[in-house]
Motif scaffolding. Sequence first.
Motif, short mmCIF file in Angstrom:
data_model
loop_
_atom_site.label_atom_id
_atom_site.label_comp_id
_atom_site.label_asym_id
_atom_site.label_seq_id
_atom_site.Cartn_x
_atom_site.Cartn_y
_atom_site.Cartn_z
N GLN A 38 25.59 40.52 34.05
CA GLN A 38 26.04 39.13 33.95
C GLN A 38 27.55 39.07 33.78
OE1 GLN A 38 23.94 36.75 31.09
NE2 GLN A 38 25.13 34.91 31.54
N SER A 39 28.12 40.01 33.02
CA SER A 39 29.57 40.05 32.84
C SER A 39 30.28 40.29 34.17
CB SER A 39 29.93 41.14 31.83
OG SER A 39 31.33 41.28 31.73
N VAL A 40 29.73 41.19 34.98
CA VAL A 40 30.32 41.47 36.30
C VAL A 40 30.29 40.23 37.17
CG1 VAL A 40 29.92 42.73 38.46
CG2 VAL A 40 29.85 43.95 36.27
N LEU A 41 29.17 39.52 37.19
CA LEU A 41 29.07 38.30 37.99
C LEU A 41 30.01 37.22 37.49
CD1 LEU A 41 25.21 38.14 38.58
CD2 LEU A 41 26.96 38.57 40.30
N ASP A 42 30.14 37.09 36.19
CA ASP A 42 31.06 36.09 35.62
C ASP A 42 32.51 36.40 35.99
OD1 ASP A 42 29.13 34.49 34.49
OD2 ASP A 42 29.17 35.51 32.55
N GLN A 43 32.86 37.68 36.00
CA GLN A 43 34.21 38.08 36.39
C GLN A 43 34.47 37.79 37.86
OE1 GLN A 43 33.92 42.11 35.06
NE2 GLN A 43 34.74 41.69 33.02
N VAL A 44 33.45 38.04 38.69
CA VAL A 44 33.58 37.70 40.11
C VAL A 44 33.73 36.20 40.28
CG1 VAL A 44 32.35 37.66 42.31
CG2 VAL A 44 32.33 39.74 40.92
N ARG A 45 32.93 35.43 39.54
CA ARG A 45 32.99 33.96 39.62
C ARG A 45 34.37 33.44 39.27
NH1 ARG A 45 32.48 29.91 35.95
NH2 ARG A 45 31.94 31.36 34.26
N LYS A 46 35.01 34.05 38.29
CA LYS A 46 36.34 33.61 37.84
C LYS A 46 37.48 34.21 38.65
CE LYS A 46 34.62 33.12 33.10
NZ LYS A 46 34.67 33.67 31.71
N GLY A 47 37.14 35.12 39.57
CA GLY A 47 38.18 35.75 40.38
C GLY A 47 38.87 36.91 39.71
N ASP A 48 38.34 37.39 38.62
CA ASP A 48 38.94 38.51 37.87
C ASP A 48 38.33 39.81 38.40
OD1 ASP A 48 40.29 40.00 36.04
OD2 ASP A 48 39.07 39.42 34.31
N VAL A 49 38.88 40.29 39.53
CA VAL A 49 38.23 41.39 40.24
C VAL A 49 38.63 42.78 39.73
CG1 VAL A 49 37.99 40.01 42.33
CG2 VAL A 49 40.02 41.43 42.03
N GLU A 50 39.74 42.90 38.99
CA GLU A 50 40.17 44.23 38.53
C GLU A 50 39.15 44.90 37.61
OE1 GLU A 50 42.58 46.08 39.64
OE2 GLU A 50 43.03 44.48 41.07
N PRO A 51 38.61 44.20 36.61
CA PRO A 51 37.57 44.84 35.78
C PRO A 51 36.32 45.19 36.59
CG PRO A 51 38.44 42.88 34.70
CD PRO A 51 38.96 42.87 36.09
N VAL A 52 36.04 44.39 37.60
CA VAL A 52 34.88 44.67 38.45
C VAL A 52 35.12 45.94 39.25
CG1 VAL A 52 33.40 43.80 40.30
CG2 VAL A 52 34.31 42.22 38.59
N LYS A 53 36.31 46.10 39.79
CA LYS A 53 36.65 47.30 40.55
C LYS A 53 36.51 48.55 39.67
CE LYS A 53 40.35 47.25 43.04
NZ LYS A 53 41.76 46.99 43.43
N ALA A 54 36.92 48.43 38.41
CA ALA A 54 36.84 49.57 37.49
C ALA A 54 35.40 49.95 37.19
CB ALA A 54 37.57 49.24 36.20
N ARG A 55 34.48 49.00 37.32
CA ARG A 55 33.08 49.25 37.02
C ARG A 55 32.31 49.75 38.25
NH1 ARG A 55 29.99 49.86 32.49
NH2 ARG A 55 31.14 48.18 31.44
N LEU A 56 32.92 49.68 39.44
CA LEU A 56 32.23 50.08 40.66
C LEU A 56 31.99 51.58 40.72
CD1 LEU A 56 34.12 47.93 43.35
CD2 LEU A 56 31.89 47.45 42.34
N ALA A 57 30.93 51.97 41.41
CA ALA A 57 30.68 53.38 41.68
C ALA A 57 31.78 53.91 42.59
CB ALA A 57 29.31 53.55 42.34
#
Length: 270
Positions: A38-57
């Motif tokens: 849910q945190s990943v989706l919320d970050q995507v929703r807000k446009g905060d992609v850097e933390p999402v990139k760090a979590r990617l495989a």
Amino acid sequence: MASFVRFMLVCTCLWLAACSQQALIDKLTPHPAADIAQSVLDQVRKGDVEPVKARLADSLRQDPGVEAKLRQLTGYFPAEAPRAVKLVGTKTMLINGASRYDLTYEYEFAEGWVLGNVVLAGEGDALRVQGLHVQRMAQSVEQQNAFTLSGKDATHWIVLLACIAIPSLCVYAFVLCLRTPIVRRKWLWALGTLLGFGTLHFNWTTGAFDFQLLSILLFGASSVGNLYEPLIMGMSLPLGAIWFLACRSGLLANAAAAKAAEGPLVQEQA
């Protein structure tokens, strides 16, 4: 008045079933995987992609176009805050000793719904995103998969009637079997009337069929689904019931012959 009472009873049963299904989903929710998803989706929703990139495989993070793809996913979310967010799908698997979580969240907005799916693999804080999908929807998942006859074609009606007729035939044959004098293995005949063999599955939402040859269904029909998944209806050939009804006259004749053969013996003993 009686019709109103029946209506209220039906509504109450449906509400209790919905509550129990939601409670089951809540019980099966894996933590902390669900919180991370849910945190990943919320970050995507807000446009905060850097933390999402760090979590990617690693395989996803090394894609040169990954940031553009994440920005594209952001565009599926409306600008306003969601009215509600709920988990509508959860699957947990163990693959080669590693946990894999498939989690789906539904976001409700004033102008529609957004469905977000996150696939995580690993353990604890080491969980990595292996899949991320977002799509816009005009209806909620619950509305899309609701059991309704509105707008359904002849195929849906045929399947529904078959799922009513087959169990009815099995029950009729079972009761008739119990009332029929059978010389040998009556319990086996009775059990056979309740079984259906081979299963044709039907997706009530999409109208898709799937056949499973090695399958046995009690009463020859089944219905599987929950609040957020399509209703899957199953139909099996009531071979036991059909076979019994076809053989019943012969079974009656055998029982009459056995009774007639016992008659003189009983008279001599008397």
